[in-house]
Motif scaffolding. Structure first.
Motif, PDB file in Angstrom:
ATOM      1  N   TYR A 150       0.830  -1.203   0.000  1.00 53.04           N
ATOM      2  CA  TYR A 150       0.000   0.000   0.000  1.00 53.04           C
ATOM      3  C   TYR A 150       0.869   1.259   0.000  1.00 53.04           C
ATOM      4  O   TYR A 150       0.662   2.173  -0.813  1.00 53.04           O
ATOM      5  N   ILE A 154       1.443   4.150  -2.867  1.00 51.26           N
ATOM      6  CA  ILE A 154       1.278   5.580  -2.577  1.00 51.26           C
ATOM      7  C   ILE A 154       2.489   6.357  -3.111  1.00 51.26           C
ATOM      8  O   ILE A 154       2.345   7.444  -3.701  1.00 51.26           O
ATOM      9  N   GLN A 157       2.225   6.753  -6.831  1.00 54.47           N
ATOM     10  CA  GLN A 157       1.263   7.794  -7.186  1.00 54.47           C
ATOM     11  C   GLN A 157       1.862   9.189  -7.022  1.00 54.47           C
ATOM     12  O   GLN A 157       1.548  10.104  -7.793  1.00 54.47           O
ATOM     13  N   GLU A 158       2.730   9.345  -6.033  1.00 58.35           N
ATOM     14  CA  GLU A 158       3.372  10.645  -5.822  1.00 58.35           C
ATOM     15  C   GLU A 158       4.436  10.919  -6.891  1.00 58.35           C
ATOM     16  O   GLU A 158       4.587  12.054  -7.341  1.00 58.35           O
ATOM     17  N   ILE A 170      -3.778   0.665  -5.168  1.00 58.35           N
ATOM     18  CA  ILE A 170      -3.813   1.262  -3.825  1.00 58.35           C
ATOM     19  C   ILE A 170      -5.027   0.756  -3.066  1.00 58.35           C
ATOM     20  O   ILE A 170      -4.939   0.350  -1.901  1.00 58.35           O
TER      21      ILE A 170
END
Length: 380
Positions: A150, A154, A157-158, A170
């Motif tokens: 997870y 994240i 995604q950043e 996610i």
């Protein structure tokens, strides 16, 4: 003492100057931190000598150290080498931006370096390596590995928003990492036909909306678990009233005599002149206090869904005492206090309905129960 205090006043600005100039960080070899502190000091005081010197000496060393560390990461076989290099180059960019926002610092470092041109490729590569590591962790199909996945997703995604199917991953990783707890609240059976709906609703509201100690724990009602067709349940949280009493009534009667000295009781004639006469007055006070006690015990058990083992068992007590007080007196009212007279002006009033009393004694239980749930599930 005055001399010592005076010396401290003189030394304090010097001590603060050494700290905020970045000199100490420079001497400890933390050149990046030294640069940031020196730049910040020069933003406040552009001609600060120690900060100018720290920046002049520290910036080249910080740049060299960061660039070398980034190069070492890229040349290695480390699993997250692009992420590490990206973070290093971002430090160079931070120094670049901080110096540009400080006129005093720009007088020392005229042309700070930046690596904005390198970031897009590094972010793409960092996203790729984190995505692959996340998928490996996710495929192990354990809660702890799903947590790792997870946080890695994240990161992806950043680095690159919308990378592949990262948003779906996610959500998938979070679902797999989440402890699924079905909450069973046992109905109340009573000759008063009492309802525990208020208490149950408050508990469910807390578990669904206010529980914040762990993002990887979710509570379901049996109805919700069935509706969402959960593939599995991890735990059952069972809440039930072990015992309770509503409306236990006691009437306490007290009779007591009170007196007060130096109270005007009349007048007398002395040598042809009227004067006030003082004496002691008394009154007999009878009071009644009706107490209606409501109390109970709620049991909280947590069961492992696979083994049915009891993971924790707690009991919580609650009590609410409603009372009414009234009285009468005979004798002289002046022997009584204002509070006692007020009691005598009261009359007996009926207690609240049993349902209201039931709600009142569950309020302290709610506080204890939510605290225990918060503490128990914070470890997951």
């Amino acid at each position: 003492m005055k001399k010592i205090y005076f010396l401290l006043l003189l030394l304090t600005p010097l001590l603060l100057t050494d700290c905020t100039s970045g000199k100490k960080a420079f001497e400890q070899g933390d050149y990046y931190e030294a640069v940031l502190k020196a730049v910040n000091r020069l933003r406040q005081k552009p001609d600060h000598k120690k900060s100018r010197e720290t920046l002049r000496r520290g910036y080249p060393l910080a740049l060299e150290t960061i660039e070398q560390s980034a190069a070492n990461s890229l040349a290695s076989n480390a699993p997250f080498k692009y992420r590490d290099a990206l973070r290093r180059y971002q430090q160079v960019n931070v120094m670049y931006e901080e110096i540009r926002r400080s006129p005093g610092a720009l007088r020392v470092i005229h042309n700070p370096k930046n690596y904005y041109d390198k970031l897009p490729e590094l972010k793409e590569r960092a996203a790729s390596e984190s995505y692959e590591a996340a998928m490996i962790a996710l495929n192990r199909e354990t809660r702890e590995d799903a947590k790792k996945a997870y946080f890695l997703f994240i990161d992806v995604q950043e680095y690159v928003p919308g990378y592949k199917d990262v948003q779906n991953k996610i959500e998938e990783a979070h679902f797999m990492a989440t402890l699924k707890v079905v909450v069973e609240q046992i109905p109340v059976h009573s000759r008063f036909r009492l309802s525990a709906a208020f208490f149950q609703d408050k508990i469910e509201e807390y578990l669904h909306s206010q529980f914040r100690s762990n993002q990887f724990v979710r509570f379901y009602t049996p109805r919700e678990a069935e509706k969402e067709q959960l593939p599995f349940v991890d735990q059952y949280l069972r809440l039930e009233f072990d015992e309770f009493t509503v409306g236990e009534t006691h009437v306490i009667k007290e009779i007591e005599t009170y007196s007060k000295d130096s109270v005007k009781v009349g007048t007398v004639v002395i040598e042809g002149e009227k004067v006030d006469a003082y004496g002691t007055v008394t009154a007999k006070l009878t009071t009644w206090r009706k107490e209606v006690i409501s109390k109970g015990i709620v049991s909280m058990r947590v069961f492992d869904a696979q083994s049915d083992a009891v993971l924790t068992h707690r009991k919580f007590n609650g009590e609410f005492v409603w009372f009414s007080k009234w009285g009468t007196f005979s004798g002289d009212e002046r022997a009584l206090s204002d509070e006692q007279i007020k009691i005598c002006n009261n009359s007996e009033v009926p207690p609240p309905p049993p349902q209201d009393l039931f709600i009142e004694f569950t309020k302290p239980i709610y506080d204890q129960l939510t605290s225990a749930v918060n503490s128990f599930y914070s470890r997951y």
